[in-house]
Design a protein around this motif. Structure first.
Motif, mmCIF file in Angstrom:
data_model
loop_
_atom_site.group_PDB
_atom_site.id
_atom_site.type_symbol
_atom_site.label_atom_id
_atom_site.label_comp_id
_atom_site.label_asym_id
_atom_site.label_seq_id
_atom_site.Cartn_x
_atom_site.Cartn_y
_atom_site.Cartn_z
ATOM 1 N N GLY A 16 0.553 -1.088 0.113
ATOM 2 C CA GLY A 16 0.072 -0.152 -0.001
ATOM 3 C C GLY A 16 0.849 1.357 -0.093
ATOM 4 O O GLY A 16 0.541 2.260 -0.772
ATOM 5 N N ILE A 17 1.818 1.376 0.824
ATOM 6 C CA ILE A 17 2.885 2.337 0.825
ATOM 7 C C ILE A 17 3.661 2.420 -0.376
ATOM 8 O O ILE A 17 3.767 3.514 -0.958
ATOM 9 N N ILE A 18 3.930 1.438 -1.248
ATOM 10 C CA ILE A 18 4.668 1.569 -2.582
ATOM 11 C C ILE A 18 3.557 2.180 -3.699
ATOM 12 O O ILE A 18 4.088 3.087 -4.234
ATOM 13 N N PHE A 19 2.361 1.516 -3.439
ATOM 14 C CA PHE A 19 1.271 2.092 -4.620
ATOM 15 C C PHE A 19 1.071 3.504 -4.317
ATOM 16 O O PHE A 19 0.804 4.149 -5.154
ATOM 17 N N THR A 20 0.999 4.009 -2.991
ATOM 18 C CA THR A 20 0.709 5.443 -2.911
ATOM 19 C C THR A 20 1.981 6.208 -3.118
ATOM 20 O O THR A 20 1.599 7.253 -3.988
ATOM 21 N N ILE A 38 -5.518 7.239 -10.151
ATOM 22 C CA ILE A 38 -6.465 6.865 -9.243
ATOM 23 C C ILE A 38 -6.683 5.346 -9.294
ATOM 24 O O ILE A 38 -6.806 4.681 -8.259
ATOM 25 N N LEU A 39 -6.231 4.656 -10.385
ATOM 26 C CA LEU A 39 -6.149 3.249 -10.038
ATOM 27 C C LEU A 39 -5.230 2.761 -9.051
ATOM 28 O O LEU A 39 -5.115 1.676 -8.126
ATOM 29 N N LEU A 40 -3.974 3.439 -8.994
ATOM 30 C CA LEU A 40 -2.694 3.171 -7.823
ATOM 31 C C LEU A 40 -3.528 3.440 -6.444
ATOM 32 O O LEU A 40 -3.241 2.825 -5.744
ATOM 33 N N VAL A 41 -4.102 4.509 -6.485
ATOM 34 C CA VAL A 41 -4.735 4.818 -4.968
ATOM 35 C C VAL A 41 -5.718 3.921 -4.798
ATOM 36 O O VAL A 41 -5.878 3.451 -3.596
ATOM 37 N N ILE A 42 -6.547 3.352 -5.570
ATOM 38 C CA ILE A 42 -7.526 2.204 -5.411
ATOM 39 C C ILE A 42 -7.006 1.096 -4.795
ATOM 40 O O ILE A 42 -7.395 0.411 -3.802
ATOM 41 N N LEU A 43 -5.949 0.732 -5.679
ATOM 42 C CA LEU A 43 -4.970 -0.660 -4.994
ATOM 43 C C LEU A 43 -4.426 -0.347 -3.697
ATOM 44 O O LEU A 43 -4.358 -1.311 -2.873
ATOM 45 N N ALA A 44 -3.951 0.711 -3.685
ATOM 46 C CA ALA A 44 -3.222 1.130 -2.127
ATOM 47 C C ALA A 44 -4.330 1.096 -1.153
ATOM 48 O O ALA A 44 -4.078 0.442 -0.088
ATOM 49 N N THR A 45 -5.554 1.644 -1.244
ATOM 50 C CA THR A 45 -6.578 1.266 -0.341
ATOM 51 C C THR A 45 -7.219 0.113 0.043
ATOM 52 O O THR A 45 -7.285 -0.372 1.164
ATOM 53 N N PHE A 46 -7.039 -0.672 -1.060
ATOM 54 C CA PHE A 46 -7.620 -2.163 -0.724
ATOM 55 C C PHE A 46 -6.335 -3.084 0.034
ATOM 56 O O PHE A 46 -6.463 -3.780 0.755
#
Length: 68
Positions: A16-20, A38-46
């Motif tokens: 999650g930190i890396i995707f953020t 936006i896709l990266l933020v959604i993946l980080a959230t999950f």
């Protein structure tokens, strides 16, 4: 060797930190929020949600194991 929920949770939080960080870098490079950001933020959230849930499950299982 079996993975504990704590180890898996830590891996998810790190992802999650890396995707953020990638999303922040992408927005700084492009100057706007695009689909990929936006896709990266959604993946980080999950990943953050799954990671924290697994870490909490680890401590709940540990607490139940130690109770008489």
């Amino acid at each position: 060797m079996r993975q504990t929920p704590l180890f898996s949770g830590i891996i998810y939080v790190v992802l999650g930190i890396i995707f953020t960080l990638f999303a922040i870098q992408n927005v700084n490079t492009d100057g706007e929020w695009g689909f990929f950001s936006i896709l990266l933020v959604i993946l980080a959230t999950f990943d953050f949600g799954s990671g924290f849930r697994l870490i909490r499950a680890h401590f709940r299982m540990k607490k139940q194991k130690n109770e008489p």
